[in-house]
Write a protein that holds these residues in place. Sequence first.
Motif, mmCIF file in Angstrom:
data_model
loop_
_atom_site.group_PDB
_atom_site.id
_atom_site.type_symbol
_atom_site.label_atom_id
_atom_site.label_comp_id
_atom_site.label_asym_id
_atom_site.label_seq_id
_atom_site.Cartn_x
_atom_site.Cartn_y
_atom_site.Cartn_z
ATOM 1 N N VAL A 294 41.746 48.654 36.586
ATOM 2 C CA VAL A 294 42.552 47.444 36.877
ATOM 3 C C VAL A 294 43.093 47.261 38.291
ATOM 4 O O VAL A 294 42.809 46.285 38.966
ATOM 5 C CB VAL A 294 43.907 47.585 35.996
ATOM 6 N N ASP A 295 43.500 48.572 38.901
ATOM 7 C CA ASP A 295 43.685 48.571 40.437
ATOM 8 C C ASP A 295 42.497 47.966 41.407
ATOM 9 O O ASP A 295 42.509 47.191 42.224
ATOM 10 C CB ASP A 295 44.320 49.844 40.939
ATOM 11 N N MET A 296 41.258 48.638 40.758
ATOM 12 C CA MET A 296 39.995 48.225 41.492
ATOM 13 C C MET A 296 39.662 46.718 41.348
ATOM 14 O O MET A 296 39.359 46.088 42.354
ATOM 15 C CB MET A 296 38.757 48.874 41.024
ATOM 16 N N ALA A 297 39.952 46.143 40.168
ATOM 17 C CA ALA A 297 39.686 44.648 39.988
ATOM 18 C C ALA A 297 40.651 43.885 40.707
ATOM 19 O O ALA A 297 40.238 42.897 41.299
ATOM 20 C CB ALA A 297 39.848 44.458 38.565
ATOM 21 N N ARG A 298 41.689 44.246 40.981
ATOM 22 C CA ARG A 298 42.752 43.626 41.995
ATOM 23 C C ARG A 298 42.306 43.702 43.194
ATOM 24 O O ARG A 298 42.557 42.475 44.049
ATOM 25 C CB ARG A 298 44.157 44.116 41.587
#
Length: 355
Positions: A294-298
């Motif tokens: 999720v952090d990487m997608a953001r």
Amino acid sequence: MAEASRLAATPRPQERADLALFAEALAARLSGSWTATTREHAAYSDQLPLRERLWGFGHARWALSEFVLQRDAVLTSDSGAELVVVDRPLRRHEFLVAALAPRGINVTDAVEAPDGIVVSAEPARAASAVADRLLPRYEQAVHQARIEHLADSVAAGERALAEWDAVSDSLCDADHWPLDDRYGLRQQQRDAEMWAQFGPFLDHGPALLAHAEETLPLLDARDRAAGRWPDRMRAVRGALEAGARVQADFRATSDALLPDHPRSKAAFAEAVAERNAEGWDCALTWMQNAGALVDMARAERALQRGAERSSRSARAEAARARSPLAARESPAATEASATLPPAGRIGRDRRPRSH
């Protein structure tokens, strides 16, 4: 002879193009491995489940809501993507192609749904339109839906763990031994809740992980180090592989059960509880590390927004440079104009004074 076969295969102007043949030809022309399954509708109610799964708006939803369609075809790829093909009402040589919502995950309103498109009955042209106009938007929407569901799932898993930590000590004595059967029952409930959050990503997790691995080199090195993204991605991969083995064992057990046996339901419930217990470790590992995806997608989205702003600025600068006013607003023109006296001053200065 060949000409006669071609004319026989070509629908007459008053005939509707054959949807089953079109769907097979379209599936053969799309990238990857696709299969087409055609279904006839005996009544209007037969198309309602399809309408419920339809993703997006446009002609396809209008057709399924306002018309009684005699048939549909679902195209399924080896990656799990699903498209539906239906006749376009009032147009005998056109079809509607739309996306079906991905199975196993909740699609929220925050995800921009990919609307369906109108295609001609010529498979080659239709395949080009689907590949250019529908599939890219569908793949982007599926990825966004997976990320949204993953964020909710990780949060739900954290709540389940917090609830377990809050009650587990109260069900044990001073030496941390269970007091009674309540501990085991509550533990089964915890395992079931964790598997419910982890299970859907046995299908959707590999695609998320593959996308993250492609994106990782493009992201900021400081963010990679601070978030320990490479290490957590390896943990995520291990959890998915372990979970797949647990699920395969469960399926082998459930498939071996006799449906008419009086204890089949009880045996199935026992198999589910055993699957959840065996999958506890991999579900826990997933919940502890999947937030990195999720952090990487953001971070990827922030990078894309920055690139979009830079691109818009560059286009604006190029447009200003091509403008007719650009020459007058250039530094050289501005400096030259600054050296000239105000308009009308020269004539007055050079006019001889009268005595």
